[in-house]
Scaffold this motif. Structure first.
Motif, PDB file in Angstrom:
ATOM      1  N   TYR A   1       9.894   1.723  -2.972  1.00 18.88           N
ATOM      2  CA  TYR A   1      10.195   2.722  -4.297  1.00 18.88           C
ATOM      3  C   TYR A   1      11.353   2.107  -5.670  1.00 18.88           C
ATOM      4  O   TYR A   1      12.428   1.877  -5.165  1.00 18.88           O
ATOM      5  CB  TYR A   1      10.247   3.957  -4.217  1.00 18.88           C
ATOM      6  CG  TYR A   1       9.060   4.326  -3.517  1.00 18.88           C
ATOM      7  CD1 TYR A   1       7.276   4.711  -3.828  1.00 18.88           C
ATOM      8  CD2 TYR A   1       9.539   5.103  -2.111  1.00 18.88           C
ATOM      9  CE1 TYR A   1       6.890   5.829  -3.319  1.00 18.88           C
ATOM     10  CE2 TYR A   1       8.678   5.441  -1.322  1.00 18.88           C
ATOM     11  CZ  TYR A   1       6.846   5.948  -1.402  1.00 18.88           C
ATOM     12  OH  TYR A   1       5.844   6.184  -1.232  1.00 18.88           O
TER      13      TYR A   1
ATOM     14  N   LYS B   1       5.618   4.178   2.090  1.00 20.80           N
ATOM     15  CA  LYS B   1       5.865   5.743   2.204  1.00 20.80           C
ATOM     16  C   LYS B   1       7.113   5.016   3.776  1.00 20.80           C
ATOM     17  O   LYS B   1       8.169   5.873   3.957  1.00 20.80           O
ATOM     18  CB  LYS B   1       4.565   6.961   2.774  1.00 20.80           C
ATOM     19  CG  LYS B   1       5.508   8.038   2.891  1.00 20.80           C
ATOM     20  CD  LYS B   1       3.918   9.200   2.585  1.00 20.80           C
ATOM     21  CE  LYS B   1       4.756  10.121   3.494  1.00 20.80           C
ATOM     22  NZ  LYS B   1       3.393  11.470   3.169  1.00 20.80           N
ATOM     23  N   LYS B   2       6.216   4.624   3.965  1.00 19.84           N
ATOM     24  CA  LYS B   2       7.043   4.262   5.660  1.00 19.84           C
ATOM     25  C   LYS B   2       8.176   4.206   5.009  1.00 19.84           C
ATOM     26  O   LYS B   2       9.673   3.899   6.552  1.00 19.84           O
ATOM     27  CB  LYS B   2       5.753   3.625   6.734  1.00 19.84           C
ATOM     28  CG  LYS B   2       6.274   3.794   7.657  1.00 19.84           C
ATOM     29  CD  LYS B   2       5.576   2.663   8.670  1.00 19.84           C
ATOM     30  CE  LYS B   2       5.636   2.599  10.145  1.00 19.84           C
ATOM     31  NZ  LYS B   2       4.822   1.435  10.594  1.00 19.84           N
ATOM     32  N   TYR B   3       8.498   2.418   4.575  1.00 21.59           N
ATOM     33  CA  TYR B   3       9.716   1.989   4.659  1.00 21.59           C
ATOM     34  C   TYR B   3      10.692   2.303   3.625  1.00 21.59           C
ATOM     35  O   TYR B   3      11.756   1.663   3.102  1.00 21.59           O
ATOM     36  CB  TYR B   3       9.539   0.781   4.707  1.00 21.59           C
ATOM     37  CG  TYR B   3       8.796   0.855   6.001  1.00 21.59           C
ATOM     38  CD1 TYR B   3       9.271   0.174   7.222  1.00 21.59           C
ATOM     39  CD2 TYR B   3       7.447  -0.268   5.576  1.00 21.59           C
ATOM     40  CE1 TYR B   3       8.553  -0.356   8.167  1.00 21.59           C
ATOM     41  CE2 TYR B   3       6.855  -0.530   6.926  1.00 21.59           C
ATOM     42  CZ  TYR B   3       7.059  -0.578   8.483  1.00 21.59           C
ATOM     43  OH  TYR B   3       7.104  -0.867   9.413  1.00 21.59           O
TER      44      TYR B   3
ATOM     45  N   SER C   1       0.734  -1.117   0.156  1.00 25.44           N
ATOM     46  CA  SER C   1       0.184   0.017  -0.213  1.00 25.44           C
ATOM     47  C   SER C   1       0.833   0.879  -0.085  1.00 25.44           C
ATOM     48  O   SER C   1       2.320   0.938   0.550  1.00 25.44           O
ATOM     49  CB  SER C   1      -0.477   0.708   1.269  1.00 25.44           C
ATOM     50  OG  SER C   1      -0.039   0.268   2.257  1.00 25.44           O
ATOM     51  N   GLU C   2       0.359   2.335  -0.372  1.00 23.15           N
ATOM     52  CA  GLU C   2       1.135   4.301  -0.221  1.00 23.15           C
ATOM     53  C   GLU C   2       1.564   4.199   0.646  1.00 23.15           C
ATOM     54  O   GLU C   2       2.608   4.233   0.857  1.00 23.15           O
ATOM     55  CB  GLU C   2       0.108   4.556  -1.475  1.00 23.15           C
ATOM     56  CG  GLU C   2       0.846   6.092  -1.057  1.00 23.15           C
ATOM     57  CD  GLU C   2       1.424   6.274  -1.821  1.00 23.15           C
ATOM     58  OE1 GLU C   2       2.514   6.893  -1.271  1.00 23.15           O
ATOM     59  OE2 GLU C   2       1.530   5.752  -2.982  1.00 23.15           O
ATOM     60  N   GLU C   3       0.814   3.474   2.143  1.00 20.17           N
ATOM     61  CA  GLU C   3       1.432   3.994   3.695  1.00 20.17           C
ATOM     62  C   GLU C   3       2.499   3.084   3.864  1.00 20.17           C
ATOM     63  O   GLU C   3       2.822   4.041   4.364  1.00 20.17           O
ATOM     64  CB  GLU C   3      -0.003   3.548   4.484  1.00 20.17           C
ATOM     65  CG  GLU C   3       0.508   3.667   5.950  1.00 20.17           C
ATOM     66  CD  GLU C   3      -0.530   3.442   7.045  1.00 20.17           C
ATOM     67  OE1 GLU C   3      -0.427   3.706   7.721  1.00 20.17           O
ATOM     68  OE2 GLU C   3      -1.769   3.173   6.177  1.00 20.17           O
ATOM     69  N   ILE C   4       2.630   1.501   3.928  1.00 26.61           N
ATOM     70  CA  ILE C   4       3.412   1.215   3.671  1.00 26.61           C
ATOM     71  C   ILE C   4       4.815   1.616   3.162  1.00 26.61           C
ATOM     72  O   ILE C   4       5.970   1.444   3.448  1.00 26.61           O
ATOM     73  CB  ILE C   4       3.042  -0.594   3.400  1.00 26.61           C
ATOM     74  CG1 ILE C   4       1.729  -0.665   4.790  1.00 26.61           C
ATOM     75  CG2 ILE C   4       4.205  -1.386   3.778  1.00 26.61           C
ATOM     76  CD1 ILE C   4       2.596  -0.714   6.228  1.00 26.61           C
TER      77      ILE C   4
END
Length: 571
Positions: free
Chosen positions: A479, A474-476, A469-472
């Protein structure tokens, strides 16, 4: 010409192999034996895919992946396991009078003729990878460990051996010796240990409980319950292990330590045995010391190019101290041995001090600590410094006396490699100061600190791709190079990884180089957080960041990295 010779000949003609490669492989073959193709893969010159592609080109036979294959039990009865082991073959299918068999060497006409004479069938070969074949033979023919245990326990019961129970805890040594010399007890012990080696376990735990006992294997850092035999056979098994390790079978009140060796799969395997009394009986812990699994080139530890260059550059310095830190079972000793192997040369005097010596290293002087006679780490170090060593490997820094002598050795022209039980690289500095070492001595002697963990490799056969997900993401930082959310993998389940989703482990590290700025911070008694902040600003990559790199490369899963590493503090 054997298949290896033809493969090498074709690869030479195509330019994928050079005469120098063949010369290097030939020297290893002369010294240690083996197969040329396996040696070329091991030294990184070829891949398994290169070899299989050439074998396919030579023979015209198709390739097959045995780990994805289900073979009917009736088909396995056609070829005995003895023949499968001897010729490295597995029956794949039968159609009328034709039997399709997977072979590592499909040009072995003797194997084909023998199998044809044995089965009275026409043989149609296909090609399989050697490692795949080894796993398949073990999986298809060998009974499960649980079935073997049940058979052995039935044999014990049939012999009507009245072993242990809590009320018979005072059984005489003579009775115990008689019991443990019975064949079923020997079979039970050997099967538990050999099964652990086959499954590539690092430890075996034999633990008594109220109504039974359990046998657990630590595989890739995780414990799995494998067997739960009846409680009455526990004492005989523990006593058998004591006899094999030359320990006192009559002593059940005090801890005991020893070593034993078995020959498993045609190679000697060492076990380090520790016995500890508990309220339910004696608990045994065996550390498996398998040279083939441990002595690896430093380039094959799975390190990034940056970390590999940092470790090699600092360990090659003429003097100083390199520390590898981490909890028990994090691979510190393996890393130190790999560094030692990298530094070894005829022109250097290398000495190790260990408690105990886990692996015998050819051409290196090794000393085993014996505290009972006063041979301590500190005492060994004092004696070694009179032997004019260039490089000293110190198994572990445990007290101020040992670290004091080690630092003095590093200050007087020696390279000292050692381990420390701390969680982070920067935490090692704080630990040394707490042990009583003056900051100026740390700054003058320590050149690098490596914190290490082991993470499990995700099984390449059954891994499953997915997009986080976008949240996961971004957190880790999940990309790709184009800034899009990367495709990563989660574990699946297959026979090759025993349905765990993981197979094998690699090291992740964080390397703190002791630069002039870091040294100044030592004098100012900087805390762990300040040291970490400066280290990261100078290029240090943390354990979590290294783990995430392996997630993006498809080597491991995000869940595995989060399990093993602590979250990075915000800088």
């Amino acid at each position: 010409m054997p298949i290896d010779g033809k493969v090498c000949e074709i690869l030479l003609s195509k330019g994928k192999l050079t005469p120098d490669d063949m010369k290097k492989a030939g020297e290893i073959y002369t010294a240690k034996g083996g197969r040329l193709c396996d040696i070329l893969v091991k030294i990184g010159v070829l891949s398994k895919a290169d070899i299989l592609a050439v074998v396919n080109e030579i023979t015209g036979y198709p390739l097959i992946t045995l780990s994805r294959l289900h073979v009917d039990e009736d088909l396995l009865k056609i070829i005995p396991k003895r023949i499968a082991d001897q010729y490295q073959v597995v029956p794949v299918s039968r159609l009328g009078n034709f039997l399709t068999i997977a072979m590592v060497d499909p040009l072995n006409i003797f194997a084909i003729d023998d199998i044809k004479a044995l089965t009275k069938l026409e043989i149609s070969p296909v090609i399989a990878d050697r490692d795949d074949m080894k796993d398949a033979i073990s999986s298809f023919w060998d009974k499960s460990a649980g079935d073997q245990i049940n058979e052995i326990v039935d044999g014990l019961a049939g012999a009507e051996m009245e072993m242990v129970a809590e009320e018979k805890d005072e059984m005489s040594s003579g009775e115990l010796l008689r019991i443990i010399e019975e064949t079923p007890v020997i079979k039970l012990t050997n099967m538990i240990l050999s099964q652990a080696v086959k499954e590539k376990a690092s430890d075996v735990l034999i633990e008594p409980m109220e109504n039974g006992f359990r046998v657990r294997y630590r595989i890739d850092g995780v414990l799995y319950i494998k067997h739960t035999p009846p409680k009455k056979y526990h004492c005989a098994l523990i006593s058998r292990l004591k006899v094999m390790a030359n320990l006192n079978i009559a002593e059940r009140r005090l801890p005991q330590d020893g070593r034993l060796q078995l020959r498993i799969e045609d190679r000697p395997i060492d076990f380090r045995l520790a016995i500890m009394p508990s309220i339910s009986g004696e608990k045994a812990s065996l550390r498996i010391l398998d040279k083939e699994q441990t002595l690896v080139e430093i380039e094959k530890l799975g390190l990034s190019d940056h970390d590999l260059n940092v470790i090699c550059a600092n360990s090659e310095k003429p003097h100083g101290m390199v520390l590898v830190c981490g909890p028990t079972g994090s691979g510190k000793t393996t890393t130190l041995y790999s560094i030692l192997k990298h530094l070894d040369s005829p022109g250097k005097n290398l000495v190790t001090v260990e408690d105990p010596v886990e692996y015998e290293l050819k051409g290196i002087n090794q000393v085993s600590v014996n505290t009972e006679i006063g041979l301590t780490f500190a005492g060994c170090l004092r004696a070694i410094l009179r032997q004019d060593p260039d490089i000293i490997l110190l198994g572990e820094i445990r007290d101020l006396e040992t670290v004091d002598i080690a630092i003095k050795a590093a200050l007087t022209g020696h390279m000292v490699l050692s381990t420390l039980h701390t969680n982070t690289a920067c935490g090692s500095i704080v630990r040394l100061v707490n042990m009583g070492v003056e900051p100026f001595l740390i700054a003058s002697s320590v050149v690098m600190i490596v914190a290490q963990r082991l993470i499990r490799r995700i099984c390449q056969e059954c891994r499953q791709p997915y997009t986080p997900s976008e949240e996961i993401a971004k957190k880790y930082g999940l990309y790709d190079k184009n800034g899009k959310i990367a495709t990563i993998y989660k574990p699946g389940a297959c026979s090759r990884c025993m349905n765990s989703g993981y197979k094998g482990r690699i090291a992740i590290v964080e390397c703190l180089e002791v630069t002039p700025v870091i040294k100044d911070m030592f004098f100012k008694h900087a805390g762990e957080h300040e040291l970490e902040k400066q280290g990261r600003s100078e290029g240090m990559v943390t354990l979590r960041e290294n783990g995430i790199r392996n997630v993006l490369l498809g080597i491991t899963s995000l869940e595995e990295v989060l399990r093993v590493t602590a979250e990075d503090r915000k800088i």
